[in-house]
Design an enzyme around this catalytic site. Structure first.
Site, PDB file in Angstrom:
ATOM      1  N   ASP A 119      11.785  54.970  45.547  1.00  0.00           N
ATOM      2  CA  ASP A 119      12.450  54.160  44.534  1.00  0.00           C
ATOM      3  C   ASP A 119      12.732  52.863  45.261  1.00  0.00           C
ATOM      4  OD1 ASP A 119      14.477  52.729  43.146  1.00  0.00           O
ATOM      5  OD2 ASP A 119      14.931  54.542  42.012  1.00  0.00           O
ATOM      6  N   HIS A 120      11.980  51.816  44.944  1.00  0.00           N
ATOM      7  CA  HIS A 120      12.037  50.654  45.828  1.00  0.00           C
ATOM      8  C   HIS A 120      13.407  49.974  45.835  1.00  0.00           C
ATOM      9  CE1 HIS A 120      11.142  48.289  42.189  1.00  0.00           C
ATOM     10  NE2 HIS A 120      11.573  47.234  42.851  1.00  0.00           N
ATOM     11  N   HIS A 170      15.992  53.414  39.130  1.00  0.00           N
ATOM     12  CA  HIS A 170      16.690  52.337  39.835  1.00  0.00           C
ATOM     13  C   HIS A 170      18.189  52.261  39.490  1.00  0.00           C
ATOM     14  CE1 HIS A 170      12.630  51.376  40.651  1.00  0.00           C
ATOM     15  NE2 HIS A 170      12.384  50.596  39.620  1.00  0.00           N
TER      16      HIS A 170
END
Ligand code: BG6
Length: 512
Positions: free
Chosen positions: A200-201, A263
């Site tokens: 999950d950047h 996010h």
């Protein structure tokens, strides 16, 4: 990178992380994410001398591409998307060891060729290398890739040693609870959980990590980080862009799957979790799972805790833009939401009674992500409202992006001979203190996976816990078709339904 001479706070940061010789294999090598994020991330790690001396990059994809051409695709991607200009010497160090293997995802033969290629690299290096497989393809081929990594033996290379094979898997990690469970089962049929890095950047963003540092490296926050002092928490992840060229993907996804389930919920988990016993992967992820499990089921129907909407034509950046249903590739009857907001209750000792409001959407007024902690108002015995004082609630806000930083709203006296107050803002800005060229999220995450640190990745049970919370909402919305879908003007802050979620508890969204 900010110059440590000019930015003394950066001095003394160690660069060496003891990464073993590594081959990174990217599946989906000619895809958009590879060009925009992965290749630039690897280049910048190389530039900063953070790659191991024996580092190899292998692209894998269906399309046959000669090595030389793949290298030039990679250097063009760096020119276009890297935060730093292409430096020939830095690129040559990586480029010289960049190759390409073509093959299908559902045929073992291609993976056998890949295995032979990696074996050849090992012979040249003269020792064992770790392989990091980066699955950056559309989800339709996740399963064949995982199966073939198993069948070819690539997934179990050097098992039992620290440099065992590792796999990074891109989002979307499933599209509901059932598919996430199935994907976890598929992964477990080939890999041990310790080999799997679900990305999950947002967790790789500097400011998201700073949230942890602020919370747990400062002693002033913990005593007030609870329902006794905090009135509500508001998390906004807003984008000004529309759906762009990703209509095909987005129509199948929508805002809840694309942004909220992952996010936005990660930001909530880090804000609300208990302090972990240590800063290691299991301790931190245990706390995130615990807090996600403490969130009450989301009420649907009348008195709903959830709102969804689509943007209609409006203005952004001084330009007229079309509505979602008029975008190319979008069905005029689409029931895909481009905005979602939720009112969540975390039912534990710390947070009981404190609403967590979260929202995300495309084509909102501006691109901004923030976590705002609104504290309770002072009792009003002195500086009372009846005497004309209108005090702002103290608000601590973590600015995730852009303009990264932290600010606190306090009430101050306006200078003068009478006593009047005004809210003032006390701010810390990353760019001012540390310089602005901070690493991209993907740099941190690729490096962490190479060094075997899973702290900033999603554990299997965590992904399922999050889907468990949101799947009933997705199912309810699907059962309603376009019923209950609100509209908001492009360039606004979203639909009236999102305001109603807060108004019902006497709150209003803060203007980020
Ligand atoms: C991606 C979503 O995960 O995150 C995109 O698929 C979104 O729709 C993007 O635009 C936002 O990321 P960032 O880092 O630009 O905030």
């Amino acid at each position: 990178m900010a110059d440590p001479e000019r930015h003394p706070f950066l001095q003394g940061l160690s660069k060496h992380r003891g990464t073993p010789p590594t081959v990174v294999v990217i599946f989906g090598a000619s895809g958009d994410l590879t060009a925009r994020k992965l290749i630039p991330a690897i280049y910048n790690l190389g530039f900063d001398n953070l790659l191991p001396a024996d580092f190899h990059l292998v692209g894998y994809g269906r399309k046959p591409i000669p090595d030389e051409e793949f290298r030039s695709i990679a250097s063009n991607a760096i020119k276009e998307y890297s935060r730093r200009e292409l430096d020939a010497e830095a690129w040559n160090r990586v480029g010289a060891n960049t190759t390409y293997v073509s093959g299908a995802y559902d045929e073992k033969a291609g993976f056998d060729r890949l295995a032979a290629h990696i074996g050849e690299i090992e012979r040249r290096v003269g020792g064992e290398v770790q392989t990091l497989f980066y699955i950056s393809t559309p989800p339709s081929v996740f399963n064949p890739i995982i199966q073939n990594l198993g069948a070819s033996g690539l997934g179990s290379r050097h098992l039992g040693k620290p440099h065992h094979s590792k796999v990074i898997i891109e989002k979307p990690f499933g599209r509901d609870l059932e598919s996430a469970r199935a994907l976890n089962a598929e992964l477990r049929s080939v890999f041990d959980e310790s080999q799997v890095y679900r990305i999950d950047h947002y967790l790789g963003k500097e400011t998201v990590q700073d949230l942890l540092v602020q919370r747990f490296a400062n002693s002033i926050f913990e005593p007030i980080w609870n329902r006794n002092y905090i009135d509500n928490v508001q998390i906004t992840v807003a984008e000004d862009q529309g759906v762009g060229t990703r209509a095909g993907y987005y129509e199948q996804s929508g805002c809840l799957r694309d942004m909220i389930q992952n996010h936005t919920t990660q930001l909530l988990a880090l804000t609300a979790m208990e302090p972990p016993g240590s800063f290691d992967a299991e301790a931190l992820r245990n706390e995130k799972v615990k807090v996600l499990k403490a969130i009450e089921p989301i009420a649907l129907g009348p008195e709903s805790d959830a709102a969804r909407a689509q943007y209609v034509a409006g203005m952004t950046g001084g330009k007229g833009v079309p509505g979602y249903l008029q975008e190319s590739g979008i069905s005029p009857e689409s029931s895909t939401e481009t905005f979602a907001a939720m009112r969540l209750s975390v039912n534990n000792w710390r947070w009981n009674g404190v609403p967590f409001y979260i929202r995300s959407g495309k084509r909102l007024a501006r691109r901004v992500s923030e976590i705002a902690i609104q504290f309770k108002r002072p009792p009003g015995t002195i500086f009372a409202q009846k005497d004309g004082f209108n005090l702002a609630a103290n608000t601590l806000s973590f600015q995730i992006q852009p303009d990264e930083g932290l600010s606190m709203i306090l009430n101050a006296k306006i200078p003068g001979l009478d006593t009047r107050t005004q809210p003032v803002k006390m701010s810390f800005r990353y760019a001012t203190t540390f310089g602005s060229n901070t690493p991209e999220a993907y740099e941190r995450l690729v490096l962490d996976a190479m060094t075997g640190d899973g702290t900033l990745f999603i554990r299997g049970d965590e992904a399922e816990t999050s889907w468990k919370l949101y799947t009933p909402v997705l199912e309810f919305w699907q059962s309603q078709g376009r019923g209950g879908m609100e509209a908001y003007q492009a360039g606004s802050w979203g639909p009236a339904g999102a305001d109603r979620l807060l108004a019902a508890r006497g709150h209003v969204w803060r203007k980020p």
